[in-house]
Design a protein around this motif. Structure first.
Motif, PDB file in Angstrom:
ATOM      1  N   LEU B 108      -3.059  -3.952  12.737  1.00  0.00           N
ATOM      2  CA  LEU B 108      -2.912  -3.330  14.063  1.00  0.00           C
ATOM      3  C   LEU B 108      -3.427  -4.257  15.161  1.00  0.00           C
ATOM      4  O   LEU B 108      -2.785  -4.423  16.199  1.00  0.00           O
ATOM      5  CB  LEU B 108      -3.652  -1.983  14.098  1.00  0.00           C
ATOM      6  CG  LEU B 108      -3.031  -0.906  13.197  1.00  0.00           C
ATOM      7  CD1 LEU B 108      -3.919   0.334  13.145  1.00  0.00           C
ATOM      8  CD2 LEU B 108      -1.630  -0.530  13.673  1.00  0.00           C
ATOM      9  N   ILE B 109      -4.580  -4.891  14.923  1.00  0.00           N
ATOM     10  CA  ILE B 109      -5.106  -5.840  15.917  1.00  0.00           C
ATOM     11  C   ILE B 109      -4.160  -7.038  16.042  1.00  0.00           C
ATOM     12  O   ILE B 109      -3.854  -7.488  17.147  1.00  0.00           O
ATOM     13  CB  ILE B 109      -6.535  -6.301  15.527  1.00  0.00           C
ATOM     14  CG1 ILE B 109      -7.517  -5.142  15.694  1.00  0.00           C
ATOM     15  CG2 ILE B 109      -6.971  -7.494  16.395  1.00  0.00           C
ATOM     16  CD1 ILE B 109      -8.935  -5.447  15.265  1.00  0.00           C
ATOM     17  N   GLY B 110      -3.670  -7.509  14.912  1.00  0.00           N
ATOM     18  CA  GLY B 110      -2.758  -8.662  14.912  1.00  0.00           C
ATOM     19  C   GLY B 110      -1.519  -8.394  15.747  1.00  0.00           C
ATOM     20  O   GLY B 110      -1.039  -9.263  16.478  1.00  0.00           O
ATOM     21  N   TYR B 111      -0.997  -7.173  15.669  1.00  0.00           N
ATOM     22  CA  TYR B 111       0.234  -6.878  16.385  1.00  0.00           C
ATOM     23  C   TYR B 111      -0.023  -6.393  17.801  1.00  0.00           C
ATOM     24  O   TYR B 111       0.514  -6.934  18.767  1.00  0.00           O
ATOM     25  CB  TYR B 111       1.039  -5.836  15.609  1.00  0.00           C
ATOM     26  CG  TYR B 111       2.372  -5.511  16.249  1.00  0.00           C
ATOM     27  CD1 TYR B 111       3.270  -6.528  16.585  1.00  0.00           C
ATOM     28  CD2 TYR B 111       2.732  -4.187  16.503  1.00  0.00           C
ATOM     29  CE1 TYR B 111       4.500  -6.236  17.176  1.00  0.00           C
ATOM     30  CE2 TYR B 111       3.961  -3.891  17.084  1.00  0.00           C
ATOM     31  CZ  TYR B 111       4.826  -4.920  17.427  1.00  0.00           C
ATOM     32  OH  TYR B 111       6.028  -4.627  18.004  1.00  0.00           O
ATOM     33  N   PHE B 112      -0.921  -5.387  17.948  1.00  0.00           N
ATOM     34  CA  PHE B 112      -1.082  -4.750  19.268  1.00  0.00           C
ATOM     35  C   PHE B 112      -2.030  -5.496  20.190  1.00  0.00           C
ATOM     36  O   PHE B 112      -1.944  -5.358  21.393  1.00  0.00           O
ATOM     37  CB  PHE B 112      -1.527  -3.291  19.097  1.00  0.00           C
ATOM     38  CG  PHE B 112      -0.442  -2.441  18.502  1.00  0.00           C
ATOM     39  CD1 PHE B 112       0.712  -2.159  19.238  1.00  0.00           C
ATOM     40  CD2 PHE B 112      -0.556  -1.935  17.215  1.00  0.00           C
ATOM     41  CE1 PHE B 112       1.728  -1.387  18.688  1.00  0.00           C
ATOM     42  CE2 PHE B 112       0.461  -1.159  16.662  1.00  0.00           C
ATOM     43  CZ  PHE B 112       1.601  -0.892  17.393  1.00  0.00           C
ATOM     44  N   VAL B 113      -2.970  -6.293  19.613  1.00  0.00           N
ATOM     45  CA  VAL B 113      -3.896  -7.029  20.475  1.00  0.00           C
ATOM     46  C   VAL B 113      -3.448  -8.492  20.582  1.00  0.00           C
ATOM     47  O   VAL B 113      -2.947  -8.935  21.614  1.00  0.00           O
ATOM     48  CB  VAL B 113      -5.349  -6.929  19.954  1.00  0.00           C
ATOM     49  CG1 VAL B 113      -6.288  -7.721  20.856  1.00  0.00           C
ATOM     50  CG2 VAL B 113      -5.780  -5.464  19.869  1.00  0.00           C
ATOM     51  N   ILE B 114      -3.600  -9.229  19.465  1.00  0.00           N
ATOM     52  CA  ILE B 114      -3.252 -10.655  19.505  1.00  0.00           C
ATOM     53  C   ILE B 114      -1.756 -10.823  19.740  1.00  0.00           C
ATOM     54  O   ILE B 114      -1.315 -11.653  20.526  1.00  0.00           O
ATOM     55  CB  ILE B 114      -3.697 -11.340  18.200  1.00  0.00           C
ATOM     56  CG1 ILE B 114      -5.219 -11.195  18.048  1.00  0.00           C
ATOM     57  CG2 ILE B 114      -3.302 -12.815  18.189  1.00  0.00           C
ATOM     58  CD1 ILE B 114      -5.751 -11.550  16.696  1.00  0.00           C
ATOM     59  N   GLY B 115      -0.977  -9.975  19.062  1.00  0.00           N
ATOM     60  CA  GLY B 115       0.471 -10.059  19.179  1.00  0.00           C
ATOM     61  C   GLY B 115       0.963  -9.821  20.601  1.00  0.00           C
ATOM     62  O   GLY B 115       1.897 -10.486  21.057  1.00  0.00           O
ATOM     63  N   SER B 116       0.327  -8.889  21.312  1.00  0.00           N
ATOM     64  CA  SER B 116       0.817  -8.617  22.675  1.00  0.00           C
ATOM     65  C   SER B 116       0.372  -9.700  23.647  1.00  0.00           C
ATOM     66  O   SER B 116       1.051  -9.984  24.616  1.00  0.00           O
ATOM     67  CB  SER B 116       0.387  -7.220  23.140  1.00  0.00           C
ATOM     68  OG  SER B 116      -1.017  -7.155  23.192  1.00  0.00           O
ATOM     69  N   VAL B 117      -0.789 -10.332  23.360  1.00  0.00           N
ATOM     70  CA  VAL B 117      -1.228 -11.441  24.214  1.00  0.00           C
ATOM     71  C   VAL B 117      -0.279 -12.622  24.059  1.00  0.00           C
ATOM     72  O   VAL B 117       0.167 -13.221  25.041  1.00  0.00           O
ATOM     73  CB  VAL B 117      -2.677 -11.861  23.868  1.00  0.00           C
ATOM     74  CG1 VAL B 117      -3.052 -13.135  24.623  1.00  0.00           C
ATOM     75  CG2 VAL B 117      -3.653 -10.740  24.199  1.00  0.00           C
ATOM     76  N   PHE B 118       0.028 -12.957  22.814  1.00  0.00           N
ATOM     77  CA  PHE B 118       0.866 -14.139  22.571  1.00  0.00           C
ATOM     78  C   PHE B 118       2.344 -13.781  22.416  1.00  0.00           C
ATOM     79  O   PHE B 118       3.160 -14.631  22.053  1.00  0.00           O
ATOM     80  CB  PHE B 118       0.385 -14.896  21.332  1.00  0.00           C
ATOM     81  CG  PHE B 118      -0.967 -15.515  21.526  1.00  0.00           C
ATOM     82  CD1 PHE B 118      -1.103 -16.705  22.221  1.00  0.00           C
ATOM     83  CD2 PHE B 118      -2.111 -14.902  21.021  1.00  0.00           C
ATOM     84  CE1 PHE B 118      -2.344 -17.280  22.415  1.00  0.00           C
ATOM     85  CE2 PHE B 118      -3.362 -15.465  21.201  1.00  0.00           C
ATOM     86  CZ  PHE B 118      -3.483 -16.660  21.908  1.00  0.00           C
ATOM     87  N   ASN B 119       2.661 -12.529  22.660  1.00  0.00           N
ATOM     88  CA  ASN B 119       4.044 -12.089  22.595  1.00  0.00           C
ATOM     89  C   ASN B 119       4.681 -12.359  21.226  1.00  0.00           C
ATOM     90  O   ASN B 119       5.733 -12.982  21.119  1.00  0.00           O
ATOM     91  CB  ASN B 119       4.851 -12.772  23.708  1.00  0.00           C
ATOM     92  CG  ASN B 119       6.091 -11.963  24.045  1.00  0.00           C
ATOM     93  OD1 ASN B 119       6.190 -10.789  23.665  1.00  0.00           O
ATOM     94  ND2 ASN B 119       7.031 -12.581  24.743  1.00  0.00           N
ATOM     95  N   LEU B 120       4.001 -11.905  20.169  1.00  0.00           N
ATOM     96  CA  LEU B 120       4.504 -12.123  18.807  1.00  0.00           C
ATOM     97  C   LEU B 120       5.355 -10.932  18.368  1.00  0.00           C
ATOM     98  O   LEU B 120       5.061  -9.783  18.728  1.00  0.00           O
ATOM     99  CB  LEU B 120       3.336 -12.263  17.821  1.00  0.00           C
ATOM    100  CG  LEU B 120       2.311 -13.362  18.083  1.00  0.00           C
ATOM    101  CD1 LEU B 120       1.208 -13.314  17.030  1.00  0.00           C
ATOM    102  CD2 LEU B 120       2.984 -14.730  18.084  1.00  0.00           C
TER     103      LEU B 120
END
Lengths: 246, 254
Positions: B108-120
């Motif tokens: 969840l952190i990978g997608y919603f936090v880091i993923g949204s910052v780096f647009n993954l």
């Protein structure tokens, strides 16, 4: 005038468990000399050997190799390390590599030579120890004596100028000792400088120019094999020799 | 007393296992019949394409994650044998953080936090999260392998004049990885199962495909049972392979 190639002055080694393995040892080896280190187990003879190529670091004292001095904190350079081959009690062959690769992989890594050249050296060395037919075998397919001969070939491939032998026959079945002793004897006859930690007093008597008796981290006495074996000066030397030869 | 040394055919392992499976099947069948539920197994074939695609996605994600995790894990394991204490500490912190937080939260952190910052995308974030999680376990497996390589191997390489890096890559690592192979295969089994958590970030793997089939067919019992069976059918042979590899390795050592 022969040259001094190994010199230890007032060498001390204390292991982490507070074992004082060397207690002020003075030891030297001339070029071309074959020196046997004998003594009861725990006397520090293996430690002495391992301090020469810095497998163990001295805690105090001075190590000189080919005239260059190193304090306890100084690391010997790679080229001097390569000058010293070592034979281990448990062979330490690389089990994932074939006999030939045991020689060629380190050889190519260290000397940066072509495959053809390293293959030639490997074959030559294996012939020298009489194991040319085992070129493509793996270590686990060999007897103990064969393993040790491969280890000797592997070490010789680096063309060392000094051989450190740490109980090379101690892990062998009695009937396999002679094949290794023969190879070492031939090496001595060819003029290789050797330091032998050994229980094989026959080899010490036959080929060593000097025998050094150690006990409790100190050199008790040294001399020619005839002198030391036939008329030991020290009581403890006497005791050890009579025990081993019995 | 007339007791024979050879075990009776009735007590041999395959017979016992068959017996256990038979009993379980009968019990489950009786249970299923007792439910006030209208079973419609016949809907499953209609969803073959969706389920098959989900299954393939699960396998691709698992294999890709284990592949990346093997590379990351191998490099990480090198930190654990570093001579520099702070490097070993960095390793320890990474391992403890990854192993002591839930994979679901990491995804969840990978997608919603880091993923949204780096647009993954979910695919990239999902593989990244699963790879990093798995890499911590693989690093520990390989570290164990490295530690089990006899120290005489390093000493021999040292006396031959090899550098520390050469010793690690040519002498120690090949042996460590070989020793670790059964555990690494076991890790693949874990990762296949763990990948079901990727369904929460809308990766179209087996579990999400199952949910989709259910929401369109209302046959939830049937599809969940099928889902479990599919994971089992993939993981069970791999688990057996691990056992086989361990046995072979033991035979080689002795």
């Amino acid at each position: 005038m022969s040259r001094l190639i190994v010199e230890l002055k007032n060498a001390h080694k204390i292991f982490n468990n507070n074992v004082h393995a060397l207690r002020g040892v003075d030891f030297e080896v001339q070029e071309g000399e074959v020196v046997a280190l004998i003594g009861p187990s725990g006397s520090g003879k293996s430690t002495l050997l391992r301090c020469i190529n810095q497998l163990e670091r001295l805690d105090d004292g001075k190590l000189s190799l080919w005239g260059k001095a190193f304090g306890p904190r100084e690391t010997i350079p790679k080229n001097l390390r390569q000058n010293m081959g070592m034979i281990f009690q448990h062979f330490n062959l690389f089990p994932h590599l074939s006999v030939k690769q045991n020689i060629t992989v380190p050889l190519r890594a260290v000397k940066r030579i072509q495959k053809i050249e390293s293959d030639e050296i490997a074959e030559e060395m294996l012939k020298k120890v009489g194991l040319f037919d085992k070129t493509n075998s793996f270590p686990h397919q060999l007897s103990g004596g064969q393993k040790q001969r491969v280890a000797i070939a592997r070490s010789l491939a680096m063309s060392p100028r000094l051989m450190l032998c740490d109980e090379p026959t101690s892990a062998l079945d009695p009937e396999l000792v002679q094949e290794v002793v023969q190879v070492l004897r031939r090496l001595a006859d060819e003029g290789m400088t050797m330091i032998l930690v050994t229980h094989e007093l026959g080899l010490a008597r036959n080929r060593a120019q000097r025998v050094v008796f150690m006990e409790a981290g100190k050199i008790i006495e040294e001399g020619t094999p005839e002198r030391l074996f036939n008329s030991p000066l020290h009581e403890r030397t006497k005791g050890f020799i009579s025990q081993v030869l019995r | 007393m007339g007791v024979s040394n050879t075990p009776s055919i009735l007590l041999s392992r395959p017979v016992r296992l068959t017996f256990v499976i038979l009993i379980c099947s009968v019990v489950s069948w009786l249970l299923m019949r007792s439910f006030a539920y209208h079973w419609q197994w016949e809907t499953i074939p209609k969803w073959t394409i969706v389920i098959k695609r989900g299954l393939i996605t699960t396998l691709i994600f698992s294999v890709a994650s284990v592949f990346f995790a093997s590379i990351i894990g191998t490099l990480l394991s090198l930190l654990s044998i570093s001579k520099i204490p702070i490097v070993r500490d960095i390793y320890a912190v990474f391992i403890e953080v990854v192993r002591n937080t839930p994979l679901l939260v990491q995804i969840l952190i990978g997608y919603f936090v880091i993923g949204s910052v780096f647009n993954l995308s979910a695919i990239v974030a999902g593989i990244a999260a699963l790879s990093i999680f798995t890499s911590a376990y693989i690093a520990e497996i390989i570290r164990g392998g490295i530690e089990s390589v006899d120290k005489g191997q390093r000493e021999a390489a040292y006396t031959l004049g090899m550098s520390s890096a050469q010793t690690t890559w040519l002498i120690v690592m090949p042996q460590a990885i070989r020793i670790s192979l059964p555990s690494l295969t076991g890790q693949l089994v874990s990762t296949i199962k763990d990948s079901s958590l990727l369904s929460v970030i809308a990766v179209q793997e087996l579990t999400l495909a199952t949910q989709q089939a259910i929401s369109n067919s209302a046959a939830s019992f049937e599809f969940w049972i099928m889902n479990a069976i599919l994971y089992f059918v993939i993981c069970f042979p791999l688990s057996r392979l691990v056992g086989l590899m361990e046995k072979r390795m033991k035979a080689r050592v002795s």
